[in-house]
Design a protein around this motif. Sequence first.
Motif, PDB file in Angstrom:
ATOM      1  N   LEU A  75       0.767  -1.135   0.074  1.00  0.00           N
ATOM      2  CA  LEU A  75       0.109  -0.144  -0.086  1.00  0.00           C
ATOM      3  C   LEU A  75       0.835   1.382  -0.065  1.00  0.00           C
ATOM      4  CD1 LEU A  75      -2.783  -1.093   2.459  1.00  0.00           C
ATOM      5  CD2 LEU A  75      -3.016  -0.718   0.130  1.00  0.00           C
ATOM      6  N   LEU A  76       2.097   1.246   0.789  1.00  0.00           N
ATOM      7  CA  LEU A  76       2.950   2.427   0.579  1.00  0.00           C
ATOM      8  C   LEU A  76       3.550   2.607  -0.767  1.00  0.00           C
ATOM      9  CD1 LEU A  76       4.876   1.808   4.279  1.00  0.00           C
ATOM     10  CD2 LEU A  76       3.222   3.732   3.645  1.00  0.00           C
ATOM     11  N   TRP A  77       3.886   1.529  -1.573  1.00  0.00           N
ATOM     12  CA  TRP A  77       4.324   1.616  -2.857  1.00  0.00           C
ATOM     13  C   TRP A  77       3.309   2.303  -3.550  1.00  0.00           C
ATOM     14  CZ3 TRP A  77       7.663   1.598  -6.542  1.00  0.00           C
ATOM     15  CH2 TRP A  77       7.268   1.527  -7.875  1.00  0.00           C
ATOM     16  N   LEU A  78       2.180   1.924  -3.312  1.00  0.00           N
ATOM     17  CA  LEU A  78       0.971   2.570  -4.245  1.00  0.00           C
ATOM     18  C   LEU A  78       0.662   4.009  -4.244  1.00  0.00           C
ATOM     19  CD1 LEU A  78      -1.899  -0.192  -4.310  1.00  0.00           C
ATOM     20  CD2 LEU A  78      -0.372   0.338  -6.054  1.00  0.00           C
ATOM     21  N   LEU A  79       0.992   4.382  -2.695  1.00  0.00           N
ATOM     22  CA  LEU A  79       0.880   5.742  -2.299  1.00  0.00           C
ATOM     23  C   LEU A  79       2.032   6.591  -2.687  1.00  0.00           C
ATOM     24  CD1 LEU A  79      -0.546   8.101  -0.542  1.00  0.00           C
ATOM     25  CD2 LEU A  79       0.946   7.204   1.570  1.00  0.00           C
ATOM     26  N   PHE A 127       8.475  17.071  -2.612  1.00  0.00           N
ATOM     27  CA  PHE A 127       9.556  16.324  -1.718  1.00  0.00           C
ATOM     28  C   PHE A 127       9.356  16.296  -0.319  1.00  0.00           C
ATOM     29  CE2 PHE A 127      13.847  15.140  -0.157  1.00  0.00           C
ATOM     30  CZ  PHE A 127      14.315  14.404  -1.331  1.00  0.00           C
ATOM     31  N   ILE A 128       8.942  17.348   0.338  1.00  0.00           N
ATOM     32  CA  ILE A 128       8.767  17.613   1.858  1.00  0.00           C
ATOM     33  C   ILE A 128       7.400  16.765   2.035  1.00  0.00           C
ATOM     34  CG2 ILE A 128       7.957  19.282   3.706  1.00  0.00           C
ATOM     35  CD1 ILE A 128      10.147  21.157   2.249  1.00  0.00           C
ATOM     36  N   ILE A 129       6.305  17.152   1.354  1.00  0.00           N
ATOM     37  CA  ILE A 129       5.234  16.393   1.506  1.00  0.00           C
ATOM     38  C   ILE A 129       5.238  14.988   1.402  1.00  0.00           C
ATOM     39  CG2 ILE A 129       2.808  15.919   0.374  1.00  0.00           C
ATOM     40  CD1 ILE A 129       2.737  18.833  -0.259  1.00  0.00           C
ATOM     41  N   THR A 130       5.943  14.425   0.494  1.00  0.00           N
ATOM     42  CA  THR A 130       5.903  13.047   0.490  1.00  0.00           C
ATOM     43  C   THR A 130       6.878  12.519   1.526  1.00  0.00           C
ATOM     44  OG1 THR A 130       6.108  13.140  -1.726  1.00  0.00           O
ATOM     45  CG2 THR A 130       7.113  11.091  -1.198  1.00  0.00           C
ATOM     46  N   ALA A 131       7.702  13.165   1.918  1.00  0.00           N
ATOM     47  CA  ALA A 131       8.747  12.685   3.309  1.00  0.00           C
ATOM     48  C   ALA A 131       7.998  12.792   4.525  1.00  0.00           C
ATOM     49  CB  ALA A 131       9.776  13.947   3.337  1.00  0.00           C
ATOM     50  N   PRO A 135       3.644   8.299 -14.639  1.00  0.00           N
ATOM     51  CA  PRO A 135       5.195   7.806 -14.491  1.00  0.00           C
ATOM     52  C   PRO A 135       5.075   6.554 -15.518  1.00  0.00           C
ATOM     53  CG  PRO A 135       4.497   8.139 -12.308  1.00  0.00           C
ATOM     54  CD  PRO A 135       3.081   8.429 -12.913  1.00  0.00           C
ATOM     55  N   ASN A 136       6.210   6.638 -16.308  1.00  0.00           N
ATOM     56  CA  ASN A 136       6.483   5.629 -17.296  1.00  0.00           C
ATOM     57  C   ASN A 136       8.116   5.012 -17.248  1.00  0.00           C
ATOM     58  OD1 ASN A 136       7.923   7.661 -18.608  1.00  0.00           O
ATOM     59  ND2 ASN A 136       5.961   8.213 -19.903  1.00  0.00           N
ATOM     60  N   ILE A 137       8.748   4.722 -18.203  1.00  0.00           N
ATOM     61  CA  ILE A 137       9.969   4.192 -18.213  1.00  0.00           C
ATOM     62  C   ILE A 137      10.963   5.428 -17.731  1.00  0.00           C
ATOM     63  CG2 ILE A 137      10.596   4.583 -20.662  1.00  0.00           C
ATOM     64  CD1 ILE A 137      11.495   1.538 -18.469  1.00  0.00           C
ATOM     65  N   LEU A 138      10.798   6.486 -18.175  1.00  0.00           N
ATOM     66  CA  LEU A 138      11.622   7.652 -17.576  1.00  0.00           C
ATOM     67  C   LEU A 138      11.609   7.863 -16.492  1.00  0.00           C
ATOM     68  CD1 LEU A 138      10.086  10.410 -20.309  1.00  0.00           C
ATOM     69  CD2 LEU A 138      12.142   8.895 -20.718  1.00  0.00           C
ATOM     70  N   LEU A 162       1.864   9.802  -4.952  1.00  0.00           N
ATOM     71  CA  LEU A 162       2.408  10.924  -4.519  1.00  0.00           C
ATOM     72  C   LEU A 162       3.441  11.558  -5.673  1.00  0.00           C
ATOM     73  CD1 LEU A 162       3.142  10.452  -0.933  1.00  0.00           C
ATOM     74  CD2 LEU A 162       1.259  12.126  -1.791  1.00  0.00           C
ATOM     75  N   ALA A 163       4.145  10.874  -6.305  1.00  0.00           N
ATOM     76  CA  ALA A 163       5.101  11.017  -7.319  1.00  0.00           C
ATOM     77  C   ALA A 163       4.464  11.660  -8.694  1.00  0.00           C
ATOM     78  CB  ALA A 163       6.258   9.861  -7.644  1.00  0.00           C
ATOM     79  N   THR A 164       3.214  11.371  -8.864  1.00  0.00           N
ATOM     80  CA  THR A 164       2.653  11.632 -10.080  1.00  0.00           C
ATOM     81  C   THR A 164       2.397  12.896 -10.608  1.00  0.00           C
ATOM     82  OG1 THR A 164       1.429   9.358 -10.083  1.00  0.00           O
ATOM     83  CG2 THR A 164       0.621  11.161 -11.525  1.00  0.00           C
ATOM     84  N   PRO A 165       1.945  13.929  -9.631  1.00  0.00           N
ATOM     85  CA  PRO A 165       1.669  15.194 -10.116  1.00  0.00           C
ATOM     86  C   PRO A 165       2.834  16.001 -10.818  1.00  0.00           C
ATOM     87  CG  PRO A 165       0.786  14.775  -7.938  1.00  0.00           C
ATOM     88  CD  PRO A 165       1.443  13.794  -8.284  1.00  0.00           C
ATOM     89  N   ASN A 166       4.052  15.679 -10.157  1.00  0.00           N
ATOM     90  CA  ASN A 166       5.187  16.553 -10.723  1.00  0.00           C
ATOM     91  C   ASN A 166       5.627  15.756 -11.921  1.00  0.00           C
ATOM     92  OD1 ASN A 166       5.431  18.968  -9.144  1.00  0.00           O
ATOM     93  ND2 ASN A 166       6.575  17.468  -7.402  1.00  0.00           N
ATOM     94  N   PHE A 167       5.572  14.473 -12.168  1.00  0.00           N
ATOM     95  CA  PHE A 167       5.974  13.823 -13.207  1.00  0.00           C
ATOM     96  C   PHE A 167       4.926  14.195 -14.480  1.00  0.00           C
ATOM     97  CE2 PHE A 167       6.481  10.544 -16.314  1.00  0.00           C
ATOM     98  CZ  PHE A 167       7.544  10.093 -16.266  1.00  0.00           C
ATOM     99  N   LEU A 168       3.647  14.360 -13.961  1.00  0.00           N
ATOM    100  CA  LEU A 168       2.531  14.611 -15.100  1.00  0.00           C
ATOM    101  C   LEU A 168       2.884  15.934 -15.661  1.00  0.00           C
ATOM    102  CD1 LEU A 168      -1.038  13.366 -14.976  1.00  0.00           C
ATOM    103  CD2 LEU A 168      -0.528  15.956 -15.359  1.00  0.00           C
TER     104      LEU A 168
END
Length: 652
Positions: free
Chosen positions: A105-109, A152-156, A126-129, A113-119
């Motif tokens: 579940l933490l992996w999914l989260l 970064f801070i929010i995720t941490a 997120p893809n192969i990049l 959380l990493a998606t908005p900046n990647f998008l």
Amino acid sequence: MTTYPTASTTHNRSLLALLKPYAYAIGLGLFMLSAFRLGYIAWQWDRVAASQGLGFLLLQGLRFDVLILSALLIIPLSLSPLINQCKALYSFWPGLLKFYLCAALLWLLFMELATPNFLLQFDARPNILFVEYLKYPKEVLAMLWGGFKTCFIITAIAMPLAAITLWRVLPAAPIVSLTWPKALALSLVLFCLLVLAVRSSVGHRPANPSVVAFSTDLMVNDIALNSSYSLLYAIYESARDEKGSLAYGDMAVDKMLAIVKAEMRVPASDFIVGDIPTLHNQAALNTQAKPKNIVIILEESLGAEFVGSLGGKHLTPQLDALAEQGLWFENLYATGTRSVRGIEAVITGFTPTSARSVVKLSQSQRGFFSFAEVLRRKGYDTSFIYGGEAHFDNMKRFFMNNGFSKIIEQKDYSDPQFVGSWGVSDEDLFSKADKLFQSYGDKPFFSLVFSSSNHTPFDFPDNRIALYDKEKATENNAVKYADYSLGQFFKQAKQSRYWDNTLFLVVADHNSRVRGANLVPIEYFHIPGLIMGGGVQPSVYSKVSSQIDLFPTLLSMAGIDAEFPAIGRDITDPKYAGDSGRAMMQYNKTQAYREGDQVVVFERNKPAVQYSYKKGKYTKSAVQNKTLIDKALAHALFGPYSYQQGNYRLPD
């Protein structure tokens, strides 16, 4: 009167207790993924509304969320009934399972959380990049801290809090007594149900991202997925890509090669008979006693939208002025959206594919064709000059093994004026390049100079430019600084002894961020290109052209006869005068082939579709031109074929 449970009700309760931790995990996972998806929909509502597919997005989103959760749980859930029968595992199985469910579940989260900046950066989940960037922790951590500090801070903060909460909420796995036959039967049933959920289809093919491709807006299609699935599928697909299994259609090899060679417009007598189908001689049209040096300046993330001469923001006064002093490309298009794709096109002339750039693929790490090797064999000194660490994106290995004799990177700058997240400043870069070029004297040289200042988090020296934005570290300001540095370099170069005998190509590797609601947002592939130097007369080339056309053109203008397998065109050759020009563009797993205002678009697992493209708008053509579609398909297949066959090279 007291009622005692029967053996049947006790058995049913035992089964429910056995499944309870998984039910909690599935419920929490579905809630979390759905909440993020609703957030993305609200954030991108204009584009979602334009697609008219809200219900479809929500339904398919639930489907892919069930798919990824089933994939994560298939092993522990299927084995749980059997593990309960093994006394040796009694002591640590409940804790181990709880740890695994929390981690899943933490992996999914984390991925969400990493998606908005990647998008924001790539207009996609997120893809192969995402994986490729993780190979370079120093550069990536500096970029994240410099440009995405809040996220970064929010995720941490969020990840540890979520870990504590999940550990408290998830129930421990009970030890349930079942007979061996019942345990085995239950394991088989659970396994079959989970396999069906992972396939998410009873058809011949399991579910994949193509089932959610209902819109021409690829970002909207991606919202229907979840980021864990999109990343894992990209990794799986990348492994297939290198084997050449992902293609956009079928065509006999002989027919494919015949079409590609016909479009090169090379006389049959100029092709060199052998095992390299496209190997041919190109005679320089600009004959001269001494061939010129060649310098390619690859500008990071400089899309046409920033260039005043191309109708963009007025952020490049230096380049705009230089555009009037050489051969200016008005309709030049990048082949992709990343630096390694730009390097692939400009340095090797290789056509874009659905696989990773050849800069990273295993079979191209030695003996692969590059223009540096062409010139090295002609006695040129060949160099790559970069302000950062050249190992990034595998550049150093690829270059050293394929024609470059000298690599200059960050460690080679003794006293740089400024060092940012991606290395020394563009001023330091160009100063180093100028000193190297001065040192050659009469020895011919070829150099690729790759800038990096115009990259997130947009570090550059103070007091160099009048800021376009009030906040310093912005893309617009970084473009202005990169342009300022370019202008300073050419002021130096024009005073040098190498100026009169050197051709310079200034070209972007790609745009800063390709996005949009079209299948392939062509307007964001539009980039500047300029060839200038001693003896180059000012002119404008207004036809459609591609990055793969640049080096054949440079060779011809530099007075260099050469043989090579690249299929790009010398745009100064009169034999192309009647053509409207063509360009190939790769956008994630979608590819476009453009001739004039006609565009053929290839999506995975779908037939090709021809469109008319005018003023940034696609219109599906009423009549699909089979000849044009075959031409587009042949060029899409040429890259994977020549890579797999190992015949995109120079003769030994």
